[in-house]
Write an enzyme that holds these catalytic residues in place. Structure first.
Site, PDB file in Angstrom:
ATOM      1  N   ASP A   1      34.723  36.040  37.751  1.00 53.00           N
ATOM      2  CA  ASP A   1      35.065  34.840  37.154  1.00 53.00           C
ATOM      3  C   ASP A   1      34.522  33.425  38.109  1.00 53.00           C
ATOM      4  O   ASP A   1      34.469  32.791  38.028  1.00 53.00           O
ATOM      5  CB  ASP A   1      37.224  34.911  38.172  1.00 53.00           C
ATOM      6  CG  ASP A   1      37.727  35.573  36.562  1.00 53.00           C
ATOM      7  OD1 ASP A   1      37.681  35.170  35.576  1.00 53.00           O
ATOM      8  OD2 ASP A   1      39.152  36.270  36.650  1.00 53.00           O
TER       9      ASP A   1
ATOM     10  N   ARG B   1      39.090  29.754  32.308  1.00 52.39           N
ATOM     11  CA  ARG B   1      38.062  29.303  33.841  1.00 52.39           C
ATOM     12  C   ARG B   1      37.692  28.747  32.752  1.00 52.39           C
ATOM     13  O   ARG B   1      37.492  27.476  33.937  1.00 52.39           O
ATOM     14  CB  ARG B   1      37.430  31.169  33.800  1.00 52.39           C
ATOM     15  CG  ARG B   1      37.105  31.947  34.664  1.00 52.39           C
ATOM     16  CD  ARG B   1      39.402  32.411  35.485  1.00 52.39           C
ATOM     17  NE  ARG B   1      39.643  33.124  36.094  1.00 52.39           N
ATOM     18  CZ  ARG B   1      41.238  33.043  36.734  1.00 52.39           C
ATOM     19  NH1 ARG B   1      41.877  32.032  36.406  1.00 52.39           N
ATOM     20  NH2 ARG B   1      41.233  33.767  36.855  1.00 52.39           N
TER      21      ARG B   1
ATOM     22  N   ASP C   1      45.446  33.740  48.848  1.00 55.01           N
ATOM     23  CA  ASP C   1      43.417  33.508  49.423  1.00 55.01           C
ATOM     24  C   ASP C   1      43.904  32.185  49.039  1.00 55.01           C
ATOM     25  O   ASP C   1      42.802  31.426  49.597  1.00 55.01           O
ATOM     26  CB  ASP C   1      43.292  34.222  48.527  1.00 55.01           C
ATOM     27  CG  ASP C   1      42.910  35.718  47.978  1.00 55.01           C
ATOM     28  OD1 ASP C   1      43.280  35.674  49.837  1.00 55.01           O
ATOM     29  OD2 ASP C   1      42.718  36.232  46.998  1.00 55.01           O
TER      30      ASP C   1
ATOM     31  N   SER D   1      45.520  43.605  41.669  1.00 56.38           N
ATOM     32  CA  SER D   1      45.179  42.027  41.415  1.00 56.38           C
ATOM     33  C   SER D   1      45.965  41.690  39.643  1.00 56.38           C
ATOM     34  O   SER D   1      45.139  42.516  39.680  1.00 56.38           O
ATOM     35  CB  SER D   1      43.102  41.890  41.537  1.00 56.38           C
ATOM     36  OG  SER D   1      43.316  40.855  40.996  1.00 56.38           O
TER      37      SER D   1
HETATM   38  N1  ARG Z   1      37.376  41.986  34.151  1.00 54.14           N
HETATM   39  C1  ARG Z   1      38.438  40.736  33.224  1.00 54.14           C
HETATM   40  C2  ARG Z   1      37.554  39.827  33.448  1.00 54.14           C
HETATM   41  O1  ARG Z   1      36.658  40.168  33.882  1.00 54.14           O
HETATM   42  C3  ARG Z   1      39.563  40.186  34.003  1.00 54.14           C
HETATM   43  C4  ARG Z   1      39.864  39.641  35.507  1.00 54.14           C
HETATM   44  C5  ARG Z   1      40.525  39.336  36.060  1.00 54.14           C
HETATM   45  N2  ARG Z   1      40.886  39.062  37.083  1.00 54.14           N
HETATM   46  C6  ARG Z   1      42.015  38.776  38.169  1.00 54.14           C
HETATM   47  N3  ARG Z   1      41.568  38.343  39.032  1.00 54.14           N
HETATM   48  N4  ARG Z   1      42.733  40.030  38.645  1.00 54.14           N
HETATM   49  O2  ARG Z   1      37.745  38.905  32.211  1.00 54.14           O
END
Ligand code: ARG
Length: 429
Positions: free
Chosen positions: A125, A96, A15, A177
Site C-alpha cells: 500500500d 489506493r 496508527d 490487519s
Molecule cells: N495484500 C493485499 C494487497 O497488497 C492486501 C493488503 C491489505 N492491507 C492491509 N492493511 N491489510 O493489496
C-alpha cells in the site's frame, strides 16, 4: 511564520491517530485529516472526523468516494477481469490510487506541501500511495510516519499515544490487519501468518460458512451494458448499489472467500485471506459474456493483457501510461458487451448457468449437431490439410532422417573401421 501543512489519509484507528500527533510534535506540521469513504465498515464518519478535530487537526475533509470508486475503478477492474496471480481481485490495490488522488486535491485546496499515509514499510500500500501521488503531483512530499518513527513495537506506540492524549481503546489486541471497501475485505497477520493454520471462523464477516448457507440455490441475473454491470434481476442500479446488493446475496450463500499465498511487490510472500463476494461473481459473469460476444483473437489477446493490467495496478501504477493504454484497449473490447448473465449461488459456489446477448457471436446454426447444420463439414478437410501442412512436412523429414541415421548405424556395425565416411553420408542429406 505559519507552519507547513500536511494532508493525512486518516482512518480513525490507532496508527493514523498517532500519526497526527507525530506529524504535529516531531515535524512541527499543521495536520489536515482526510477521511475517505470507499464503502468500508465504520461506526460513523462524523465520529471519526470529530476524533481528528479533537487531536488538533486544523481541518478535516470527509470525502465520499463510493460512487467514484465504483464507476471509475471497479468498472475498469471488471473490464479487465482483474485478478492478480489469477486469484486476488485487487481490492486494496484499487482503492489506493483513488484515495491518493483525493489527498492531492485536498493538498492543493489547503496549499499543503506534504501528504502522509499510515502504511508500514513492508506492504504494497505504501508503494501505491507514493507512486500515485508522485505521478499526480511530483512536487508534493510524501511522509510515512509509521515507517519512519522509532516507536518500534506496539507497546511503545501505545505509550506514545497515551502521552499525547490519543485515546487508546480497551481492546487493543487487534488480532488481524484488515483493509476493506465496497469490493471486499483483506485480512492478514495474527494466526494467519502460519500458512498451515486454517482461517478461524471469526475472520469472515461478509460471507457465511458455506456449510451453513441455505439448502436452496439462489439465482440472480446480472445485466451488462457495454461491459458495465447495470442491472440486478432486471432492476437498474448504480454500480455501487449493484455491488452492495450482490455482496449480500453472494455472501449469504457462502460465496466469495479466498485463502492464498501472494507475492507482494516488495519481494516477500504473504498469506492473505479475502472476501470478495460480488467482485468474484461479477468477474465470472463478465467473463461468461465475453466468451459469448468477443471475437476469438480479441478474447485470447485480451487474456494476456489482463495479466499486465493486474500487475500494473497491484504494483501501484494505476496512473501509468501503460495502464491507461491498456484501459483504452479494454474499453474498445467492451463496446458491444451488452447482455444478461444468470448466476446460481449454492453453498459456497457460484456458477454461470445462462448467458444471452444481441451481440452474441455464438451461432446455434453453426454449433448444432442437428439436421439444419449450417457448418460445411466437408470443407473441414481442406482446412485441416493446409493448416497442418507445415507439421506434416516436418514430420515426414524427421522420419526420413531417423531411418537414414539408423541405416548408417547398421552399416557402421557391418563395415568396421569405415565409420567416418558412412556417418557423413547419413548426416549430409
Ligand atoms: N495484500 C493485499 C494487497 O497488497 C492486501 C493488503 C491489505 N492491507 C492491509 N492493511 N491489510 O493489496
Amino acid at each position: 511564520m505559519s507552519k507547513e501543512k500536511v494532508v493525512l489519509a486518516y482512518s480513525g484507528g490507532l496508527d493514523t491517530s498517532v500519526c497526527i500527533k507525530w506529524l504535529q510534535n516531531e515535524l512541527g506540521l499543521d495536520v489536515i485529516a482526510m477521511l475517505g469513504n470507499v464503502g468500508q465498515e465504520h461506526d460513523g464518519l462524523e465520529k471519526i472526523a470529530d476524533k481528528a478535530r479533537s487531536l488538533g487537526c486544523i481541518a478535516v475533509e470527509v470525502v465520499d468516494m463510493t460512487d467514484e470508486f465504483a464507476d471509475e475503478y471497479l468498472t475498469r477492474a471488471i473490464a479487465a477481469n482483474a485478478m492478480y496471480e489469477n486469484k486476488y481481485p485487487l481490492l486494496s490495490a484499487l482503492s489506493r490510487p483513488l484515495i491518493s488522488a483525493h489527498l492531492v486535491d485536498v493538498a492543493h485546496k489547503y496549499g499543503a506541501t506534504c501528504v502522509a499515509h499510515g502504511c508500514t514499510g513492508k506492504g504494497n500500500d505504501q508503494v501505491r500511495f507514493e507512486t500515485s501521488i508522485a505521478t499526480l503531483d511530483p512536487s508534493l512530499k510524501v511522509l510515512a510516519p509509521v515507517r519512519e518513527w522509532d516507536l518500534g513495537m506496539r507497546p511503545d506506540e501505545i505509550a506514545y499515544a497515551k502521552a499525547h492524549g490519543v485515546p487508546v481503546a480497551q481492546s487493543i489486541e487487534k488480532p488481524y490487519s484488515i483493509d476493506d471497501n465496497l469490493w471486499g475485505r483483506a485480512i492478514e497477520a495474527g494466526v494467519l501468518e502460519d500458512p498451515w493454520n486454517e482461517p478461524p471462523a471469526d475472520i469472515w464477516t461478509m460471507t457465511v460458512d458455506p456449510a451453513l448457507a441455505p439448502d436452496e440455490a439462489a439465482y440472480v441475473e446480472i445485466g451488462f451494458t457495454a461491459g458495465v454491470p447495470t442491472s440486478l434481476d432486471g432492476e437498474r442500479l448504480s454500480v455501487a448499489e449493484l455491488v452492495a446488493k450482490l455482496n449480500v446475496i453472494a455472501g449469504a450463500n457462502g460465496y466469495g472467500r479466498i485463502d492464498m499465498i501472494e507475492n507482494r511487490y516488495v519481494g516477500l510472500k504473504s498469506r492473505e485471506c479475502y472476501e470478495v463476494p460480488a467482485g468474484l461473481a461479477l468477474i465470472a459473469a463478465h467473463k461468461a459474456l465475453e466468451d459469448l460476444c468477443l471475437e476469438r483473437d480479441v478474447l485470447h489477446y485480451k487474456l494476456s493483457l489482463e495479466q499486465t493490467w493486474a500487475d500494473q495496478v497491484y504494483n501501484g501504477r494505476w496512473f501509468s501510461p501503460l495502464k491507461e493504454a491498456l484501459d483504452a484497449f479494454m474499453a474498445d473490447t467492451q463496446a458491444a458487451l451488452t447482455g444478461v448473465v444468470k448466476l446460481k449461488f449454492y453453498k459456497g459456489s457460484c456458477v454461470v448457468v445462462g448467458r444471452k446477448s444481441a451481440a452474441a457471436l455464438y451461432d446455434q446454426s453453426l454449433a448444432t449437431y442437428d439436421n439444419d447444420d449450417a457448418f460445411d463439414q466437408k470443407a473441414a478437410k481442406g482446412f485441416i490439410d493446409i493448416q497442418g501442412l507445415s507439421l506434416k512436412t516436418w514430420a515426414t523429414k524427421k522420419a526420413e532422417v531417423a531411418s537414414a541415421t539408423a541405416a548408417a548405424a547398421l552399416k557402421l556395425d557391418v563395415v568396421m573401421g569405415s565409420a567416418e565416411p558412412v556417418l557423413a553420408d547419413a548426416v549430409n542429406y
